[in-house]
Scaffold this motif. Structure first.
Motif, PDB file in Angstrom:
ATOM      1  N   PRO A  41       0.805  -1.233   0.000  1.00  0.00           N
ATOM      2  CA  PRO A  41       0.000   0.000   0.000  1.00  0.00           C
ATOM      3  C   PRO A  41       0.832   1.275   0.000  1.00  0.00           C
ATOM      4  O   PRO A  41       0.514   2.230  -0.712  1.00  0.00           O
ATOM      5  N   LYS A  42       1.903   1.294   0.781  1.00  0.00           N
ATOM      6  CA  LYS A  42       2.712   2.512   0.882  1.00  0.00           C
ATOM      7  C   LYS A  42       3.308   2.888  -0.465  1.00  0.00           C
ATOM      8  O   LYS A  42       3.228   4.053  -0.900  1.00  0.00           O
ATOM      9  N   VAL A  43       3.913   1.923  -1.155  1.00  0.00           N
ATOM     10  CA  VAL A  43       4.552   2.190  -2.443  1.00  0.00           C
ATOM     11  C   VAL A  43       3.512   2.569  -3.490  1.00  0.00           C
ATOM     12  O   VAL A  43       3.722   3.483  -4.303  1.00  0.00           O
ATOM     13  N   ILE A  44       2.372   1.881  -3.471  1.00  0.00           N
ATOM     14  CA  ILE A  44       1.307   2.186  -4.430  1.00  0.00           C
ATOM     15  C   ILE A  44       0.795   3.607  -4.230  1.00  0.00           C
ATOM     16  O   ILE A  44       0.558   4.340  -5.196  1.00  0.00           O
ATOM     17  N   HIS A  63      -8.064  -6.780   2.553  1.00  0.00           N
ATOM     18  CA  HIS A  63      -7.449  -5.471   2.347  1.00  0.00           C
ATOM     19  C   HIS A  63      -8.379  -4.491   1.630  1.00  0.00           C
ATOM     20  O   HIS A  63      -8.118  -3.287   1.616  1.00  0.00           O
ATOM     21  N   LEU A  64      -9.448  -5.013   1.024  1.00  0.00           N
ATOM     22  CA  LEU A  64     -10.381  -4.120   0.322  1.00  0.00           C
ATOM     23  C   LEU A  64     -11.008  -3.105   1.277  1.00  0.00           C
ATOM     24  O   LEU A  64     -11.297  -1.972   0.895  1.00  0.00           O
ATOM     25  N   THR A  65     -11.212  -3.531   2.502  1.00  0.00           N
ATOM     26  CA  THR A  65     -11.762  -2.634   3.523  1.00  0.00           C
ATOM     27  C   THR A  65     -10.743  -2.347   4.620  1.00  0.00           C
ATOM     28  O   THR A  65     -11.085  -1.764   5.636  1.00  0.00           O
ATOM     29  N   GLY A 100       0.193  -7.845   0.918  1.00  0.00           N
ATOM     30  CA  GLY A 100      -1.052  -8.292   0.326  1.00  0.00           C
ATOM     31  C   GLY A 100      -1.665  -7.438  -0.745  1.00  0.00           C
ATOM     32  O   GLY A 100      -2.833  -7.636  -1.089  1.00  0.00           O
ATOM     33  N   VAL A 101      -0.928  -6.481  -1.305  1.00  0.00           N
ATOM     34  CA  VAL A 101      -1.510  -5.596  -2.314  1.00  0.00           C
ATOM     35  C   VAL A 101      -0.505  -5.371  -3.445  1.00  0.00           C
ATOM     36  O   VAL A 101       0.645  -5.002  -3.208  1.00  0.00           O
ATOM     37  N   LEU A 102      -0.958  -5.621  -4.686  1.00  0.00           N
ATOM     38  CA  LEU A 102      -0.140  -5.387  -5.870  1.00  0.00           C
ATOM     39  C   LEU A 102      -0.922  -4.503  -6.832  1.00  0.00           C
ATOM     40  O   LEU A 102      -2.138  -4.664  -6.969  1.00  0.00           O
ATOM     41  N   MET A 169      11.359   1.778  -1.898  1.00  0.00           N
ATOM     42  CA  MET A 169      10.199   2.226  -1.132  1.00  0.00           C
ATOM     43  C   MET A 169       9.425   3.310  -1.872  1.00  0.00           C
ATOM     44  O   MET A 169       8.884   4.239  -1.277  1.00  0.00           O
ATOM     45  N   GLY A 170       9.397   3.186  -3.210  1.00  0.00           N
ATOM     46  CA  GLY A 170       8.657   4.153  -4.015  1.00  0.00           C
ATOM     47  C   GLY A 170       9.444   5.386  -4.410  1.00  0.00           C
ATOM     48  O   GLY A 170       8.908   6.263  -5.097  1.00  0.00           O
ATOM     49  N   SER A 171      10.721   5.447  -4.023  1.00  0.00           N
ATOM     50  CA  SER A 171      11.521   6.632  -4.359  1.00  0.00           C
ATOM     51  C   SER A 171      11.737   6.786  -5.855  1.00  0.00           C
ATOM     52  O   SER A 171      12.016   7.896  -6.332  1.00  0.00           O
TER      53      SER A 171
END
Length: 270
Positions: A41-44, A63-65, A100-102, A169-171
Motif C-alpha cells: 500500500p505505501k509504495v502504491i 485489504h479491500l476494507t 497483500g496488495v499489488l 520504497m517508491g523513491s
C-alpha cells in the motif's frame, strides 16, 4: 469499480501479476503498452500521488476494507480489482513481502534528458549498475539526500523493475529519471561537469573545494564489480574518491552513492 474474485492465477487479466517476466512487462517492442508492478500500500500510494496510471489491482479480500481501502476508493470506476484467498495469492513469488496488495501501472514514456535536468544542479549518473537492490537503494538515497535527477546508461537495470521499486520504497516515483547515452554528451551540452567515483592516482577527495564550487555537477557511479570503465573515467572532468580507513579499498555502489550525495549536495547548500 468491478471486484473480481479469482480461483486461479491463470485467469484472464491476472497473468500480469503471476506469469509475465520483467522483459514482457516492459514490452520493448511497444513501450507505450508496457507496465510495471508496484507492491505494498505505501509504495502504491506514492506512485498514485506522483501521477502514475493504474491498470489493475490485486489484493486479499480483507485489504479491500483494510490497508488498501483508500487506494481502492481512489481508483477509476472501471479499473479491475482482483481478489482471492491468501493461500492462492501466496503462490506469487515474493507475495508475502508485499503486505497483500499489488498494483499494475502503465509505464510512462521515457523523458528527454533536457526535460529531466531542467533546473537541476546535482544529478546522479548510474553507469552499468545491474543489481536491482542497488538500483533501488541508489534511488532511495537520491530522493532522501536531495539529488535533482537520476540518469541511467542503457546497460543499467530498469528502475521500474519490481524489486528495484520495492527496495526504493517508491523513491523511483519521486526523483525525475531517464536514460542517457554512455558518453554523457547530452549532459555536457546542458552545462554539467562530471565527477566519476573511482580510485585512480589522479582522483581527488570527495570533500575537495572545487567540487563544491561547481554550479552543475553530475556524479557518475559504476558497476558493482569493476566500477567505471577506463573510458568513462577518462571522459570525466573529475575523478573522485571517498577516503577509506582500515585498508578497505571501496564501498558497495549503493553505500558510496549515499556518501557522495550527502557530501556534494550538503556542501552545495548555502
Amino acid at each position: 469499480m468491478p471486484i473480481i474474485e479469482i480461483t486461479s492465477l491463470a485467469e484472464p487479466g491476472v497473468q500480469m501479476f503471476s506469469t509475465l517476466t520483467e522483459a514482457q512487462l516492459r514490452n520493448r517492442l511497444e513501450p507505450e503498452r508496457g507496465i510495471f508492478i508496484a507492491e505494498s500500500p505505501k509504495v502504491i500510494r506514492v506512485a498514485l500521488q506522483a501521477g502514475f496510471e493504474p491498470v489493475a489491482l490485486l489484493c486479499e479480500a480483507r485489504h479491500l476494507t483494510g490497508d488498501a481501502a483508500d487506494i481502492v476508493a481512489s481508483l477509476p470506476d472501471q479499473l479491475p480489482v482482483y481478489t482471492g484467498p491468501r493461500e492462492l495469492l501466496a503462490q506469487l513469488t515474493g507475495y508475502t513481502l508485499t503486505r497483500g496488495v499489488l498494483c499494475a501501472m502503465r509505464r510512462p514514456k521515457p523523458a528527454e534528458v533536457s526535460a529531466v535536468c531542467a533546473g537541476a544542479r546535482r544529478v546522479a549518473v548510474v553507469d552499468g549498475v545491474v543489481d536491482t537492490t542497488n538500483i533501488g537503494a541508489i534511488f532511495r538515497s537520491a530522493a532522501a539526500l536531495g539529488i535533482d535527477a537520476v540518469l541511467l546508461t542503457p546497460s543499467s537495470c530498469d528502475p521500474l523493475n519490481r524489486r528495484a521499486v520495492r527496495v526504493s520504497m517508491g523513491s523511483v516515483f519521486l526523483v525525475p529519471w531517464t536514460w542517457v547515452d554512455a558518453e554523457l554528451q547530452s549532459l555536457r551540452e546542458l552545462g554539467f561537469r562530471t565527477a566519476a567515483m573511482a580510485l585512480t592516482d589522479q582522483s581527488v577527495s570527495i570533500d575537495h573545494p572545487v567540487l563544491r564550487s561547481e554550479p552543475k555537477l553530475a556524479i557518475v557511479l559504476g558497476t558493482e564489480g569493476d566500477g567505471l570503465s577506463n573510458e568513462a573515467i577518462a571522459r570525466a572532468d573529475y575523478v573522485v574518491r571517498i577516503p577509506m580507513a582500515h585498508g578497505v579499498d571501496s564501498l558497495n555502489v549503493a553505500a558510496a552513492s549515499a556518501v557522495a550525495f550527502w557530501e556534494l549536495v550538503k556542501r552545495d547548500t548555502p
